[in-house]
Design a protein around this motif. Structure first.
Motif, PDB file in Angstrom:
ATOM      1  N   ARG A  86       0.987  -1.770  -2.151  1.00  0.00           N
ATOM      2  CA  ARG A  86       2.239  -1.155  -2.368  1.00  0.00           C
ATOM      3  C   ARG A  86       2.847  -1.483  -0.941  1.00  0.00           C
ATOM      4  O   ARG A  86       4.086  -1.735  -0.860  1.00  0.00           O
ATOM      5  N   ARG A 117       4.216  -5.211  -0.904  1.00  0.00           N
ATOM      6  CA  ARG A 117       5.385  -5.200  -1.755  1.00  0.00           C
ATOM      7  C   ARG A 117       6.691  -4.556  -0.975  1.00  0.00           C
ATOM      8  O   ARG A 117       7.790  -4.891  -1.087  1.00  0.00           O
ATOM      9  N   CYS A 118       6.361  -3.544  -0.279  1.00  0.00           N
ATOM     10  CA  CYS A 118       7.361  -2.879   0.357  1.00  0.00           C
ATOM     11  C   CYS A 118       7.979  -3.644   1.505  1.00  0.00           C
ATOM     12  O   CYS A 118       9.050  -3.649   1.835  1.00  0.00           O
TER      13      CYS A 118
END
Length: 195
Positions: free
Chosen positions: A173, A176-177
């Motif tokens: 995550r 992706r951030c």
């Protein structure tokens, strides 16, 4: 190609220069008792010019635009864009209140300026807001990873594999951030550098 924030502001200023000249040539303020004793048209917090000629205020905005802070100085840049937009709105309000404006197809001009100011503010605000949200999300993910690592040190072997999987998912995550943050930063830079 889409216009950059600065190009949009520049186009607005050029349009206003024409309207301001017409306004000044009509000498509407000479007929107004209220303005005869004033030294300036606008609040000193909004403009530093002291004049009863609208063109002088448009020139001040043009100067501010040519001396805009760099995009890298985010707070200064955003503040400058907001101030210029407020100044443009103030001039548009004066023009809207005059017969000169009424003769010049009021509805079309009002819509044009309002829409242009909104577009400038919207694109700038939205990108920075999105960037800020993603930075906050990145910070929270980092905290969660740190928390899981602390738990990992104090846990049994059985629990460790579960926590390791959670850390792995959080890293995914986080990746992706960070990719989204880079994309937003690129979008901001492209918007400013595109000609």
């Amino acid at each position: 190609m889409t216009m950059t924030v600065l190009e949009r502001l520049d186009a607005q200023i050029n349009k206003l220069k024409h309207d301001a000249k017409k306004f000044d040539n009509a000498k509407l303020l000479d007929k107004n008792r209220h303005f005869r004793h004033k030294q300036q048209l606008f609040d000193p917090h909004l403009f530093s010019s002291k004049s009863l000629l609208l063109a002088d205020y448009v020139d001040e905005i043009a100067d501010a635009l040519s001396n805009m802070p760099k995009m890298t100085q985010r707070n200064s840049y955003t503040f400058a864009v907001e101030k210029i937009s407020l100044q443009l709105e103030a001039i548009v309000r004066v023009l809207k209140a005059t017969p000169v404006w009424a003769k010049e197809n009021q509805a079309t001009r009002k819509k044009y300026y309002k829409k242009a100011v909104q577009q400038v503010m919207q694109s700038s605000h939205e990108l920075y807001k999105e960037l800020s949200e993603h930075h906050e999300f990145e910070r929270r993910l980092n905290e969660m990873v740190s928390l899981r690592r602390l738990q990992l040190d104090k846990t049994s072997t059985e629990q460790a594999s579960k926590i390791n999987l959670e850390i792995l998912a959080l890293h995914g995550r986080l990746g992706r951030c960070r990719k989204a943050i880079s994309a937003i930063e690129d979008k901001i830079q492209r918007a400013e550098k595109a000609k």
